[in-house]
Design a protein around this motif. Sequence first.
Motif, PDB file in Angstrom:
ATOM      1  N   ALA A   7       0.837  -1.208   0.000  1.00 10.13           N
ATOM      2  CA  ALA A   7       0.000   0.000   0.000  1.00 10.13           C
ATOM      3  C   ALA A   7       0.868   1.252   0.000  1.00 10.13           C
ATOM      4  O   ALA A   7       0.599   2.219  -0.736  1.00 10.13           O
ATOM      5  CB  ALA A   7      -0.933  -0.011   1.207  1.00 10.13           C
ATOM      6  N   ALA A   8       1.928   1.235   0.813  1.00  6.49           N
ATOM      7  CA  ALA A   8       2.826   2.389   0.876  1.00  6.49           C
ATOM      8  C   ALA A   8       3.530   2.598  -0.464  1.00  6.49           C
ATOM      9  O   ALA A   8       3.677   3.733  -0.937  1.00  6.49           O
ATOM     10  CB  ALA A   8       3.849   2.186   1.993  1.00  6.49           C
ATOM     11  N   ALA A   9       3.963   1.499  -1.093  1.00  5.35           N
ATOM     12  CA  ALA A   9       4.666   1.614  -2.375  1.00  5.35           C
ATOM     13  C   ALA A   9       3.741   2.114  -3.476  1.00  5.35           C
ATOM     14  O   ALA A   9       4.175   2.825  -4.393  1.00  5.35           O
ATOM     15  CB  ALA A   9       5.262   0.263  -2.753  1.00  5.35           C
ATOM     16  N   LEU A  10       2.454   1.759  -3.400  1.00  7.73           N
ATOM     17  CA  LEU A  10       1.486   2.190  -4.408  1.00  7.73           C
ATOM     18  C   LEU A  10       0.899   3.564  -4.095  1.00  7.73           C
ATOM     19  O   LEU A  10       0.238   4.173  -4.952  1.00  7.73           O
ATOM     20  CB  LEU A  10       0.345   1.171  -4.515  1.00  7.73           C
ATOM     21  N   GLY A  11       1.099   4.032  -2.867  1.00  8.17           N
ATOM     22  CA  GLY A  11       0.523   5.312  -2.467  1.00  8.17           C
ATOM     23  C   GLY A  11      -0.975   5.227  -2.250  1.00  8.17           C
ATOM     24  O   GLY A  11      -1.704   6.200  -2.495  1.00  8.17           O
ATOM     25  N   LEU A  12      -1.455   4.065  -1.778  1.00  6.21           N
ATOM     26  CA  LEU A  12      -2.881   3.849  -1.562  1.00  6.21           C
ATOM     27  C   LEU A  12      -3.187   3.715  -0.076  1.00  6.21           C
ATOM     28  O   LEU A  12      -2.340   3.270   0.713  1.00  6.21           O
ATOM     29  CB  LEU A  12      -3.345   2.579  -2.279  1.00  6.21           C
ATOM     30  N   ASP A  13      -4.398   4.080   0.287  1.00  7.56           N
ATOM     31  CA  ASP A  13      -4.861   3.875   1.657  1.00  7.56           C
ATOM     32  C   ASP A  13      -5.325   2.430   1.788  1.00  7.56           C
ATOM     33  O   ASP A  13      -6.214   1.987   1.041  1.00  7.56           O
ATOM     34  CB  ASP A  13      -6.015   4.829   1.981  1.00  7.56           C
ATOM     35  N   LEU A  14      -4.740   1.693   2.719  1.00  4.25           N
ATOM     36  CA  LEU A  14      -5.016   0.262   2.822  1.00  4.25           C
ATOM     37  C   LEU A  14      -6.464  -0.008   3.210  1.00  4.25           C
ATOM     38  O   LEU A  14      -7.120  -0.872   2.619  1.00  4.25           O
ATOM     39  CB  LEU A  14      -4.068  -0.383   3.835  1.00  4.25           C
ATOM     40  N   LYS A  15      -6.999   0.731   4.181  1.00  4.84           N
ATOM     41  CA  LYS A  15      -8.353   0.451   4.661  1.00  4.84           C
ATOM     42  C   LYS A  15      -9.396   0.650   3.561  1.00  4.84           C
ATOM     43  O   LYS A  15     -10.245  -0.213   3.330  1.00  4.84           O
ATOM     44  CB  LYS A  15      -8.682   1.342   5.859  1.00  4.84           C
ATOM     45  N   SER A  16      -9.330   1.787   2.875  1.00  2.00           N
ATOM     46  CA  SER A  16     -10.317   2.034   1.819  1.00  2.00           C
ATOM     47  C   SER A  16     -10.128   1.056   0.658  1.00  2.00           C
ATOM     48  O   SER A  16     -11.102   0.624   0.025  1.00  2.00           O
ATOM     49  CB  SER A  16     -10.208   3.474   1.317  1.00  2.00           C
ATOM     50  N   SER A  17      -8.879   0.675   0.388  1.00  2.00           N
ATOM     51  CA  SER A  17      -8.621  -0.297  -0.680  1.00  2.00           C
ATOM     52  C   SER A  17      -9.192  -1.660  -0.322  1.00  2.00           C
ATOM     53  O   SER A  17      -9.726  -2.374  -1.184  1.00  2.00           O
ATOM     54  CB  SER A  17      -7.113  -0.419  -0.938  1.00  2.00           C
TER      55      SER A  17
END
Length: 630
Positions: free
Chosen positions: A593-603
Amino acid sequence: MSASSVRLSLSPCISALRSSSSYAGSAPLRQFGFPAIFSTSGKRYHATRAEGTMDRVKNAVGQGIESVKLAVQDPDVHEAASRPGTSLGTKMEKGLEKGAELAETTAKKINPDIMTTLDGRPLGDNYNSISAGKQGPLLLTEDINLYEKNAALNRERVVPRVVHAKGVGAFGKFTVTNSDMAKYTEAKVFESGKSTEIFCRWSGVTAEHGNSDSVRDIRGFALKFYTEDGNWDLVGNNSPIFFFRDPVKFPDLVHSLMRDPRGLKSWVHRWDFWGLTPESVHQVLWLFGDRGIPKSYRYMNGYGVHAFSMINKDKERVWVKYHFHSQQEIKNLTSEEGIDLSGKDPDFFNKDMINAIRSGEYPKWKMHIQVMTEQQAEQLSHDPFDVTKVWSRHDFPLIEVGELEFNRVPESYFQDVEQAAFAPANIVPGLGFSPDRLLQGRLFAYRDAHNHRLGINGFQLPVNQPRCPIHTYHRDGAFRMDGNGGMGPHYEPNSFGGPQPDPKYADPAIPINVTGPGMRYENHYGKDDFMHAKAMWEMFEPDEQERVIANMARSMKEGTEAGVNSEPVPELIQQINLYNFARVDEDLGNKLAAALGLDLKSSMDVGRKTLEQLYSRQTAGTHKDLSPES
């Protein structure tokens, strides 16, 4: 070839015949490459696989052996050979002597150094086309050589493989080192100390002709064992697992991996298919690890992938998995090294294998098996025939079986590598299949693919031809060249002494308890698609875990990775895949998630909702197997 040299080339064969009491099994003859092509049945002699035999004879004694083919058809030879009391050795001796006489006559008339057409007509000019005057049009109907050369060029390629198109092959030998294999199988190929001729074709799954070798991809590891009971094909990969369980998904996987309607390869389509097929997460994690780009074919392992079976002389069955461990060590390339090598030497893998063998550095692999009894399979916590999972080496330890060594490169790539045909359905007595659904689909698909590529007589090609007699009632088909069964009966049963099945080769029943109606059964519900992927993730060293994250993130976020450079993967598809990997391991999910720049919970919420909707559609018309694995 002069008349005297023709007779000289045949004289060793004639001498060998004279020194043997009978043709079949003669040691002097075997040194010249003669197999036993005649067998007795009452008062009749049956020639088996004569065309393939003559090919080997030709290699052994030179061009003069062509005359043997003429001699075999000569009425005088047939008349002499049919006399009562004439031994097989005498018959073949007469054939060879007659062949030498015919060859002497022929050699006086034809110089083989003169270029000819395919029909044998000597050519006087291969440099200038025939034209009507110096500046006039070409006389195509008169210039047979011009037509023939272009017609041959236009038809030089057979239908290419849909996958595994580019590869390299080598011949070698398999030697059994385990003296205790009889307790598992009666297959003669596994007799203690036995050596068997083999052929292997290594390839890239998505590799097209002209493709670069050093891309991130699964590699093919297809083996053909030329046993005395027929060909055994073990068609595997360099990965012990696969993307899914059901063969109905195979065409969709191939389409997602290969070129799209624009003619381009795309990470978007790959990640879209993988994300919507959560059972693929184990294979995808393996693919983006270090083993996703081996240094060359010599530095990777091979696996049979599926569960197969072995049957011993008491008709007792065990389930087995095959492993082939490289004796050259395991060496891999990073993504950056793979991309760099693609530009410098796109054929490096093929070249490396060819050069190693030609320089005497024969590559070797150790064959091991894992063995599981039928009782153990019934008690296992997960489906032992699920190809997305592995068998525990702690519970089912590796057993060394033998060694594969490759020592000869084909002289013609097209003849032996391009036209090689492998099919998991090709097995021998003592070996069998399993209830693995994907394997069941491959048993049909591979033979069908090669019938399309090469025709139903592709088995007659030298690389595909068994090294034992073939007795079938199949007839005709394009390019039939093995005698087509001769004047023998072409149906069974018959009253003319034709070949018959033998009940002793019947396999024991596969222990499958089948109940319920014939319909589509949903076989994903309740199966844990993540526990084996988690075990793999935890086996990776910390630095490899970092490379896995970087490789996956780069291919999704930037659309770039060794082998494919495409548009970035849309955020929705990234979120679905992130959801799957977070279910494998919490730490893996957080880092990706950090590498993709995404929020883990919402994803996770997006991924869960998307897959629940997909499952609802996929299972609407199926019967669900509600028994979870664990």
